[in-house]
Design an enzyme around this catalytic site. Structure first.
Site, mmCIF file in Angstrom:
data_model
loop_
_atom_site.group_PDB
_atom_site.id
_atom_site.type_symbol
_atom_site.label_atom_id
_atom_site.label_comp_id
_atom_site.label_asym_id
_atom_site.label_seq_id
_atom_site.Cartn_x
_atom_site.Cartn_y
_atom_site.Cartn_z
ATOM 1 N N GLN A 90 69.261 3.073 82.119
ATOM 2 C CA GLN A 90 68.398 3.898 81.278
ATOM 3 C C GLN A 90 69.196 4.823 80.365
ATOM 4 O OE1 GLN A 90 64.598 5.287 83.491
ATOM 5 N NE2 GLN A 90 66.138 5.112 85.087
ATOM 6 N N ASP A 103 83.628 -3.104 84.477
ATOM 7 C CA ASP A 103 82.990 -3.199 85.791
ATOM 8 C C ASP A 103 83.619 -2.172 86.724
ATOM 9 O OD1 ASP A 103 81.831 -3.891 88.164
ATOM 10 O OD2 ASP A 103 82.311 -6.027 88.041
ATOM 11 N N THR A 114 73.206 2.794 92.057
ATOM 12 C CA THR A 114 72.045 3.679 92.216
ATOM 13 C C THR A 114 71.029 3.146 93.229
ATOM 14 O OG1 THR A 114 70.956 2.601 90.332
ATOM 15 C CG2 THR A 114 72.247 4.597 89.883
ATOM 16 N N TYR A 153 74.880 6.901 99.470
ATOM 17 C CA TYR A 153 74.831 7.077 98.018
ATOM 18 C C TYR A 153 75.286 8.471 97.624
ATOM 19 C CZ TYR A 153 72.749 8.124 93.475
ATOM 20 O OH TYR A 153 72.548 8.557 92.183
ATOM 21 N N TRP A 175 66.016 12.380 89.184
ATOM 22 C CA TRP A 175 64.681 11.817 88.937
ATOM 23 C C TRP A 175 64.562 11.277 87.505
ATOM 24 C CZ3 TRP A 175 60.214 14.794 91.758
ATOM 25 C CH2 TRP A 175 60.592 15.078 93.074
#
Length: 306
Positions: free
Chosen positions: A22, A44, A70, A133, A158
Site C-alpha cells: 500500500q 528482495d 506483515t 512480527y 492500522w
C-alpha cells in the site's frame, strides 16, 4: 481523483523498496517522477546480499523501505522469514545508505509495544512486543540505527488504502454481503491512510533536501493518523461512509479480543503520540476520519466506474 502536487522538487532518484504494498503504491502515485519503486525479485529483503546491486543500478539520493513481512499470524511459525524481511534486510539497506551517505527512511509498527501502557506511546517508551512480527520489527529498528544512526524510522499503524489488502476494504466487502458483522471492539489504535503516510515521507525528504540531513533528524518517530478509535469504530465509520454511496449498512456488533482468537497476540491499546514528528519536521497526518471518507469515496467511485 488526481494526486496532489508533491513537495519533492527536481533531483536524483528516490528509491522505494517495495512495489505492490500500500505505501509503495501511494508513494509511486503521489511522490512524483523521482520515485523509483523496486520489489521482488530484484530487491528482495529475504536476500539482502542482492540489495547492493540495486543501489548501484539506481544510484538513489534517498531510500524508503516500504517493504516488510506483515503477515502477523504467519510470522509465529515462519520466524526466520520474518526476521530476514524485518530485521536483516532493513539493516543491510541502512548499511548501504550509510556507505553512500544518503538518507534512509524505514517504516516500522505500533506492534513493537504490548499495549499495556494505558495512554499513547512515546518514542522513548521501551518496546515490549507480544509476537514474532513485533519482535522482528523492534530488532530491525535497532539494527537500522546501529548501521546508520541518521536513519529516520517511522512507526505507523492500522494502514489502509483504496488498493491492496487491508481492514477497510475487507469490511466494505463483508458489509456488502452480510447483514451482520462481528468486529473486535476492545483494541484501540490510530488508523492511518497510506496516502497520508506517503505525503509525510515526501515532506520529510523535501525538508532534508532543503536543509540537509541534520544530526538531530535521525531516530524514531510516530507517524499515524490524527485521532483514535477501535477496530469496531473503524469498521462502522467505513460502512457508514459506504452507505452514502447506496451500500447497505449492516449491524456491526462489537466483540472482545478473546472472542476472535488469533495465533499472534495483538496489543490492546497501541495508540501512538505524534508530537515528536510535528516538532522536528512540522509534519502531522490529517484526522483519520477525514482520510477514511476520502479513501472510501475513491474506492467506491472507482469500483462503480470499472
Amino acid at each position: 481523483m488526481s494526486a496532489p502536487v508533491s513537495p519533492l522538487g527536481e533531483g536524483g532518484p528516490i528509491l522505494v523498496i517495495g512495489v505492490n504494498g500500500q505505501l509503495a503504491q501511494s508513494l509511486a502515485a503521489r511522490g512524483g517522477p523521482r520515485i523509483v519503486t523496486i520489489g521482488r525479485p530484484e530487491a528482495d529483503l529475504d536476500r539482502p546480499e542482492g540489495l547492493a546491486a540495486v543501489f548501484d543500478k539506481v544510484r538513489p539520493v534517498a531510500v524508503v523501505n516500504a517493504a516488510a513481512w506483515t503477515a502477523v499470524d504467519l510470522a509465529e511459525t515462519e520466524t526466520e522469514g520474518a526476521a530476514r524481511a524485518n530485521h536483516h534486510g532493513p539493516a543491510e539497506l541502512a548499511r548501504l545508505c550509510a556507505r553512500d551517505g544518503i538518507p534512509f527512511i524505514h517504516v516500522s509498527t505500533d506492534y513493537v509495544f504490548d499495549g499495556d501502557k494505558g495512554e499513547p506511546y512515546l518514542e522513548s517508551d521501551p518496546t515490549c512486543p507480544t509476537g514474532v512480527y513485533g519482535r522482528t520489527k523492534a530488532e530491525g529498528e535497532q539494527a537500522v540505527l546501529a548501521a546508520h544512526p541518521d536513519s529516520i524510522i517511522l512507526r505507523t499503524a492500522w494502514v489502509y488504502s483504496a488498493s491492496g489488502k487491508n481492514f477497510v476494504r475487507t469490511m466494505l466487502n463483508a458489509g456488502a454481503k452480510n447483514p451482520t458483522l462481528r468486529v473486535v471492539g476492545d483494541q484501540r489504535g490510530n488508523p492511518t491512510s497510506s496516502d497520508d503516510l506517503a505525503d509525510a515521507i515526501a515532506a520529510i525528504i523535501a525538508l532534508i533536501e532543503r536543509d540537509g540531513l541534520r544530526p538531530h533528524y535521525g531516530g524514531i518517530y510516530h507517524a499515524v493518523g490524527t485521532g483514535e478509535t477501535t477496530w469496531h469504530g473503524l469498521a462502522v465509520a467505513a460502512l457508514e461512509q459506504a452507505a452514502t454511496h447506496g451500500r447497505p449498512m449492516p449491524e456491526v456488533i462489537a466483540i472482545r479480543t478473546e472472542d476472535w482468537p488469533t495465533p499472534a497476540k495483538r496489543p490492546a491499546d497501541s495508540r501512538l503520540d505524534t508530537t515528536k514528528l510535528a516538532t522536528v519536521f512540522g509534519v502531522r497526518l490529517p484526522p483519520w476520519r477525514d482520510s477514511l471518507r476520502h479513501t472510501v469515496d475513491r474506492l467506491l467511485t472507482e469500483t462503480a466506474g470499472s
